[in-house]
Scaffold this motif. Structure first.
Motif, PDB file in Angstrom:
ATOM      1  N   GLN A 180      15.301  -7.934   2.590  1.00  0.00           N
ATOM      2  CA  GLN A 180      14.295  -7.135   1.874  1.00  0.00           C
ATOM      3  C   GLN A 180      13.122  -6.875   2.824  1.00  0.00           C
ATOM      4  O   GLN A 180      12.502  -7.821   3.314  1.00  0.00           O
ATOM      5  N   VAL A 181      12.878  -5.609   3.090  1.00  0.00           N
ATOM      6  CA  VAL A 181      11.851  -5.228   4.064  1.00  0.00           C
ATOM      7  C   VAL A 181      11.026  -4.057   3.532  1.00  0.00           C
ATOM      8  O   VAL A 181      11.449  -3.370   2.604  1.00  0.00           O
ATOM      9  N   GLU A 182       9.881  -3.852   4.161  1.00  0.00           N
ATOM     10  CA  GLU A 182       9.099  -2.654   3.823  1.00  0.00           C
ATOM     11  C   GLU A 182       9.918  -1.425   4.201  1.00  0.00           C
ATOM     12  O   GLU A 182      10.446  -1.330   5.309  1.00  0.00           O
ATOM     13  N   MET A 183      10.031  -0.503   3.271  1.00  0.00           N
ATOM     14  CA  MET A 183      10.712   0.762   3.593  1.00  0.00           C
ATOM     15  C   MET A 183      10.252   1.852   2.623  1.00  0.00           C
ATOM     16  O   MET A 183      10.164   1.633   1.418  1.00  0.00           O
ATOM     17  N   HIS A 184       9.919   2.994   3.194  1.00  0.00           N
ATOM     18  CA  HIS A 184       9.497   4.179   2.443  1.00  0.00           C
ATOM     19  C   HIS A 184       9.623   5.360   3.395  1.00  0.00           C
ATOM     20  O   HIS A 184       9.966   5.147   4.581  1.00  0.00           O
ATOM     21  N   PRO A 185       9.354   6.577   2.942  1.00  0.00           N
ATOM     22  CA  PRO A 185       9.560   7.722   3.840  1.00  0.00           C
ATOM     23  C   PRO A 185       8.750   7.666   5.140  1.00  0.00           C
ATOM     24  O   PRO A 185       9.068   8.372   6.091  1.00  0.00           O
ATOM     25  N   MET A 207       7.624  -2.034  -1.336  1.00  0.00           N
ATOM     26  CA  MET A 207       6.580  -1.003  -1.145  1.00  0.00           C
ATOM     27  C   MET A 207       7.197   0.374  -0.976  1.00  0.00           C
ATOM     28  O   MET A 207       6.822   1.120  -0.056  1.00  0.00           O
ATOM     29  N   PRO A 208       8.125   0.788  -1.838  1.00  0.00           N
ATOM     30  CA  PRO A 208       8.814   2.060  -1.619  1.00  0.00           C
ATOM     31  C   PRO A 208       7.908   3.283  -1.762  1.00  0.00           C
ATOM     32  O   PRO A 208       8.287   4.365  -1.330  1.00  0.00           O
ATOM     33  N   LEU A 209       6.701   3.063  -2.352  1.00  0.00           N
ATOM     34  CA  LEU A 209       5.720   4.165  -2.428  1.00  0.00           C
ATOM     35  C   LEU A 209       4.634   3.980  -1.385  1.00  0.00           C
ATOM     36  O   LEU A 209       3.681   4.775  -1.330  1.00  0.00           O
ATOM     37  N   ILE A 222       2.549   9.101  -0.778  1.00  0.00           N
ATOM     38  CA  ILE A 222       2.594  10.033  -1.919  1.00  0.00           C
ATOM     39  C   ILE A 222       1.641  11.210  -1.748  1.00  0.00           C
ATOM     40  O   ILE A 222       1.669  12.140  -2.546  1.00  0.00           O
ATOM     41  N   LYS A 223       0.818  11.178  -0.692  1.00  0.00           N
ATOM     42  CA  LYS A 223      -0.062  12.333  -0.438  1.00  0.00           C
ATOM     43  C   LYS A 223       0.408  13.142   0.762  1.00  0.00           C
ATOM     44  O   LYS A 223      -0.241  14.118   1.167  1.00  0.00           O
ATOM     45  N   PRO A 238       5.605  13.182  -6.488  1.00  0.00           N
ATOM     46  CA  PRO A 238       5.801  12.612  -5.148  1.00  0.00           C
ATOM     47  C   PRO A 238       6.439  11.217  -5.205  1.00  0.00           C
ATOM     48  O   PRO A 238       7.293  10.889  -4.370  1.00  0.00           O
ATOM     49  N   ALA A 239       6.044  10.419  -6.182  1.00  0.00           N
ATOM     50  CA  ALA A 239       6.617   9.061  -6.286  1.00  0.00           C
ATOM     51  C   ALA A 239       8.125   9.146  -6.529  1.00  0.00           C
ATOM     52  O   ALA A 239       8.916   8.388  -5.943  1.00  0.00           O
TER      53      ALA A 239
END
Ligand code: NAP
Length: 315
Positions: A180-185, A207-209, A222-223, A238-239
């Motif tokens: 389990q790691v930090e990952m988002h766009p 922290m997917p957002l 998200i911005k 965006p979320a």
């Protein structure tokens, strides 16, 4: 297996949409109510940890949902984590978590961070004198024992680099099921996901957002104009784009909201479908690791003198 699930190397399935239970302004009542509401909405995957303090509220909400006939225990996926002060005895630590949860087993038990603290360090931000040498072989042997005793259905790690995973694989009798790691766009974990695919380790995204609204998080994701334009194109938020992107990459996304409207919004990400263009455009976004782990760095007692050492230069 449904399309919104993944199969772990244990054979068990994990729902791709997960619900985070960590809130820095922890309140038992609020957390329990939010989780109960989440189960009613259809969330089936819940993430907790000893250090979050949310195990009792999660356990109460699940027990209530079961007794109200909303769900069976077998259809809820619960993750908890070994805190860094418990590396000397994962079996006792998991017994304690199970007592907090009022459950006989968790579906997944993770080593929370690749650091080891002295036994008294029951708080998230360690002092200099709290660090001990990490003995991953001993810790993992304890994790394997948890699995053998049936206290959990799968074991894994969190916040591990591919280098640390490789080291673990070199001696593990049982391979980790999850990292389990930090990952988002904006932190896409391409190298990690490739490594984990090769070794059949499921990646779970925290922290997917990007953690908007949290003091440790940011609204960058998200911005971001690319996320905003994809959201506009599909008439979604965006979320929802950020969450769906993670799920389309095959990872489980652990999103936290205790707000009914945003919980519903996040749940709606399951029904979205991003096209190839969207996925390619997201690859163009700049990358920023938001949760760097600065609190685990010092030049005297921590095994990590720099952020780069903590992440083995994968940052
Ligand atoms: N393994 C680890 O080391 C680790 C580290 C960090 C987190 N985690 C896990 O991952 C979970 C999620 O992490 P996180 O809370 O840092 O990040 P996150 O889920 O990306 O962001 C949560 C924040 O965003 C807000 N939010 C939720 N949905 C939203 C939406 N649709 N639009 C706008 N804002 C929204 C939430 O506020 P509201 O509640 O007010 O909606 C909250 O402040 C944690 O609860 C925990 O279970 C694990």
């Amino acid at each position: 297996m449904k399309s919104n699930q993944a199969r772990l190397n244990t054979g068990n399935v994990v729902p791709l949409l997960g619900f985070g239970t960590y809130s820095c302004t922890y309140d038992y009542e609020t957390t329990q109510k939010a989780i109960y509401m989440a189960i009613k909405m259809g969330y089936r995957h819940f993430d907790t940890a000893k250090i979050y303090g949310s195990e009792p509220a999660l356990g109460k909400a699940v027990r209530e949902a079961i007794s109200d006939g909303l769900v069976d225990r077998e259809h809820i996926f619960v993750t908890s984590k070994l805190w860094s002060s418990d590396h000397h005895d994962p079996v006792s630590a998991l017994h304690h978590s199970l007592q907090n949860l009022g459950m006989e087993y968790v579906d997944l038990y993770l080593v929370h961070w690749p650091v080891r603290f002295k036994k008294w360090t029951d708080y998230p931000i360690p002092n200099e004198e709290d660090f001990e040498d990490l003995d991953l072989k001993a810790t993992w042997a304890g994790m394997e024992k948890c699995l053998q005793l049936g206290l959990c259905k799968a074991i894994g790690v969190s916040n591990f680099s591919t280098k640390k995973l490789q080291y673990l694989l070199d001696f593990a009798s049982i391979y980790p099921a999850v990292n389990q790691v930090e990952m988002h766009p904006m932190w896409r974990q391409n190298k990690m996901r490739k490594f984990c695919e090769d070794y059949k380790i499921h990646v779970s995204a925290y922290m997917p957002l990007g953690g908007p609204g949290n003091f440790w998080g940011s609204t960058f994701v998200i911005k971001d104009p690319i996320i905003l334009s994809i959201a506009k194109k599909h008439k979604v938020t965006p979320a929802q784009v950020a969450l769906r992107w993670g799920m389309q990459k095959g990872v489980s996304v652990i999103v936290k909201s205790f707000n009914e409207g945003r919980m519903r919004e996040n749940y709606g990400a399951i029904n979205l479908k991003l096209d190839d263009n969207d996925m390619v455009n997201i690859e163009k976004m700049v990358e920023i690791k938001i949760m760097r782990g600065d609190h685990l760095i010092n030049t005297t007692t921590s095994p990590y003198r720099t952020i780069e050492q903590l992440w083995d230069y994968e940052i």
